[in-house]
Design a protein around this motif. Structure first.
Motif, mmCIF file in Angstrom:
data_model
loop_
_atom_site.group_PDB
_atom_site.id
_atom_site.type_symbol
_atom_site.label_atom_id
_atom_site.label_comp_id
_atom_site.label_asym_id
_atom_site.label_seq_id
_atom_site.Cartn_x
_atom_site.Cartn_y
_atom_site.Cartn_z
ATOM 1 N N ASP A 3 -9.229 -30.190 114.923
ATOM 2 C CA ASP A 3 -9.727 -29.767 113.668
ATOM 3 C C ASP A 3 -8.761 -28.901 112.844
ATOM 4 O O ASP A 3 -7.766 -29.065 113.434
ATOM 5 N N GLN A 4 -9.103 -28.553 111.695
ATOM 6 C CA GLN A 4 -7.894 -27.669 110.963
ATOM 7 C C GLN A 4 -8.532 -26.430 110.297
ATOM 8 O O GLN A 4 -7.782 -26.024 109.430
ATOM 9 N N TYR A 5 -9.414 -25.632 111.198
ATOM 10 C CA TYR A 5 -9.742 -24.255 110.326
ATOM 11 C C TYR A 5 -9.105 -23.406 111.113
ATOM 12 O O TYR A 5 -8.558 -23.361 112.179
ATOM 13 N N SER A 6 -9.046 -22.211 110.555
ATOM 14 C CA SER A 6 -8.562 -21.344 110.954
ATOM 15 C C SER A 6 -9.189 -19.835 110.045
ATOM 16 O O SER A 6 -9.301 -19.838 108.764
ATOM 17 N N PRO A 7 -9.235 -18.821 110.672
ATOM 18 C CA PRO A 7 -10.346 -17.846 110.115
ATOM 19 C C PRO A 7 -9.406 -16.655 109.317
ATOM 20 O O PRO A 7 -8.375 -16.797 109.805
ATOM 21 N N LYS A 8 -10.137 -16.025 108.388
ATOM 22 C CA LYS A 8 -9.709 -14.721 107.805
ATOM 23 C C LYS A 8 -10.396 -13.594 108.100
ATOM 24 O O LYS A 8 -11.791 -13.707 108.069
ATOM 25 N N PRO A 9 -9.754 -12.578 108.801
ATOM 26 C CA PRO A 9 -10.792 -11.402 109.196
ATOM 27 C C PRO A 9 -11.831 -11.107 107.910
ATOM 28 O O PRO A 9 -12.895 -10.517 108.129
ATOM 29 N N GLU A 10 -11.108 -10.981 106.738
ATOM 30 C CA GLU A 10 -12.071 -10.736 105.459
ATOM 31 C C GLU A 10 -13.274 -11.450 105.169
ATOM 32 O O GLU A 10 -14.254 -11.246 104.454
ATOM 33 N N ASP A 11 -13.289 -12.696 105.670
ATOM 34 C CA ASP A 11 -14.368 -13.526 105.559
ATOM 35 C C ASP A 11 -15.488 -13.480 106.285
ATOM 36 O O ASP A 11 -16.540 -13.914 106.249
ATOM 37 N N PHE A 12 -15.139 -12.656 107.580
ATOM 38 C CA PHE A 12 -16.411 -12.661 108.519
ATOM 39 C C PHE A 12 -17.559 -11.873 107.929
ATOM 40 O O PHE A 12 -18.884 -12.613 107.954
ATOM 41 N N PRO A 13 -17.662 -10.963 107.076
ATOM 42 C CA PRO A 13 -18.768 -10.274 106.380
ATOM 43 C C PRO A 13 -19.343 -11.362 105.424
ATOM 44 O O PRO A 13 -20.891 -11.256 105.484
ATOM 45 N N ILE A 14 -18.773 -12.264 104.984
ATOM 46 C CA ILE A 14 -19.500 -13.312 104.086
ATOM 47 C C ILE A 14 -20.194 -14.156 105.018
ATOM 48 O O ILE A 14 -21.224 -14.821 104.757
#
Length: 522
Positions: A410-421
């Motif tokens: 896969d090609q996903y990588s998270p951003k901490p600021e997206d967690f609340p969304i």
């Protein structure tokens, strides 16, 4: 435009993922081969692949062999993919059994490069350079864009392993947590050194931080990462090799390992941890101690959504925050972080249709990993600022919590600021999402000491390590639980003695030769 490659995924019940109805219905693979492209005249390409069984597929969802995700993949990829469940806790043993019986799937995967090297030495797998060159488009381009993965795919100068890069949330692993409300109540500062951490844990044990008038609190509780966390803070990880004066040495033979044993022994002797943990093999009692508010520090993982939720339900006033690794006399080191390569996929030497195998990798890595992971828009998530937000956490938990396992590249990588969304909208989920983002930042703030990109691999090492492991566990248990007669210094001497008795001197020489050839000489 929706940017799938940088998508943040909330792990646990809100990270749910599977089939997207809006995906192309013509089953295009996006590759140069013809398998499945013309159903009227050609039989779909067939490929079998292992899947880790973590017990997450609900009975009314089907099985790991057949469920909404597997059906979606077969429908949209134009391939016939057969999934072979491998129990997570017995994965390598099961694969070895299947290989020995001639019943192993075409594609097999695990996370250990050491294990894949052993399979190569056994002649169970084959190089894949020619297949990638001949059949691949998307995966070939992906490898060119990610040269950092190459060392993890090569064995003896040939490509044996297919993989994709870990997202930042998958590189982060071990972590510590601390009860900020206990620190505040007892007038303590956040510990920054090992000595300060020990003082804090002693105070948590002795000063009744939960205010119930009983002597029933502990300095710490933990999951299976406990010893690894202590080892990392001393740069003495038992499963890794370190570079010392241009020679490589196993972490549990370094002088620093004496300090690791000393800390573990002190915590046991002083009752800073529950002494029954030695027999608590699944760490369920440890978990219960923590979520019921009886432990002040939690040695665990950076992402603990269920423990956080249970703690808040049991102790609403509890304030749990991530704790940075503390420094020791050797300096400050980060806690365990995974290498950049994610799942390591190898090709069975007896596979019949390597073209179909490459087509599956191409289909997933191109963009369809997202469709496999996240579920159906409007059913499992809605897009908010380009980020999928869970609509119903309980629905997702049942229907697609198991889906990410099937996106083997896969090609996903998270951003901490997206967690609340991405989190569910209830109060605890939203509170945790903010803490989770901070925890990820803390987990990645300090670099984990990894002197070699990967461990040495050769048969003599594997054989010696197999014989040594139970002996080392016995020695270390004696040191931790056996009182003054078994000192940390005695423990290190015994570990080195047993390694030498089993032929360790020769293994060390071969390991040094391996280092000169495979790391230093590169």
């Amino acid at each position: 435009m929706f940017k799938r490659k940088n998508l943040a995924v909330l792990l646990g019940v809100t990270v749910c993922t599977t089939l997207i109805a809006a995906c192309s219905s013509n089953g295009e693979t996006g590759q140069s081969g013809e398998s499945g492209k013309d159903a009227g005249s050609k039989k779909p390409g067939e490929v079998s692949i292992s899947i880790l069984d973590r017990g997450q597929v609900a009975s009314d969802e089907g099985t790991y062999e057949s469920n909404r995700v597997t059906k979606y993949i077969n429908e949209k990829s134009g391939l016939h993919v057969k999934w072979v469940p491998i129990l997570r806790t017995q994965s390598t043993q099961k694969l070895n059994t299947l290989i020995a019986a001639g019943e192993a799937p075409d594609l097999m995967w695990e996370f250990s490069r050491d294990y894949m090297s052993n399979l190569k030495d056994q002649g169970a797998i084959q190089p894949i350079d020619d297949y990638i060159e001949k059949y691949s488009t998307s995966y070939k381009a992906y490898l060119k864009a990610h040269p950092e993965l190459k060392p993890y795919t090569m064995l003896d100068g040939k490509t044996y392993i297919a993989t994709s890069a870990r997202g930042i949330d998958a590189i982060a692993n071990h972590a510590m947590w601390i009860r900020q409300d206990w620190l505040d109540k007892l007038g303590l500062k956040t510990p920054t050194t090992m000595d300060e951490l020990m003082v804090v844990m002693r105070t948590f044990k002795e000063k009744d931080p939960d205010g119930n008038g009983k002597n029933d609190t502990l300095g710490a509780a933990f999951n299976f990462n406990y010893t690894g966390i202590i080892q990392a803070m001393y740069a003495a990880q038992g499963g890794l090799w370190y570079l010392e004066n241009d020679k490589i040495v196993k972490g549990n033979f370094t002088d620093r390992y004496t300090d690791v044993l000393a800390v573990l022994k002190t915590m046991f002797d002083e009752g800073l941890v529950d002494k029954e943990y030695i027999t608590d093999k699944n760490f369920q009692k440890e978990r219960q101690l923590f979520v019921t508010g009886k432990a002040g520090v939690y040695f665990a993982s950076w992402n603990i959504p269920s423990e956080y939720r249970e703690l808040k339900q049991n102790v609403p006033e509890g304030k749990l925050v991530p704790l940075e690794p503390v420094s020791t006399k050797y300096g400050k080191f980060g806690l365990f972080q995974e290498p950049p390569a994610n799942r390591l996929i190898v090709f069975n030497k007896n596979m019949k249709d390597p073209k179909a195998a490459i087509q599956l990798l191409d289909w997933l890595i191109d963009k369809n990993w997202f469709d496999v992971r996240f579920g159906q828009e409007g059913v499992h998530y809605k897009l908010v600022n380009g980020v999928p937000q869970a609509i119903d956490a309980e629905k997702n938990k049942k229907e697609i919590i198991y889906a990410p396992e099937y996106a083997v590249v896969d090609q996903y990588s998270p951003k901490p600021e997206d967690f609340p969304i991405m989190a569910a909208q209830d109060a605890i989920s939203q509170e945790y999402a903010k803490v989770q983002g901070e925890s990820l930042k803390v987990a990645m703030k300090n670099k984990f000491r990894r002197d070699l990109p990967f461990n040495p691999t050769f048969p003599e090492l594997s054989e010696t390590q197999t014989s040594f492991s139970p002996l080392s566990e016995e020695i270390e248990t004696k040191v931790i639980t056996g009182g003054a007669q078994y000192s940390p210094q005695w423990g290190l001497e015994q570990l080195r003695k047993e390694w030498k008795r089993l032929g360790g001197d020769n293994v060390d020489k071969l390991a040094q030769d391996w280092y000169q050839k495979n790391v230093k000489g590169k």
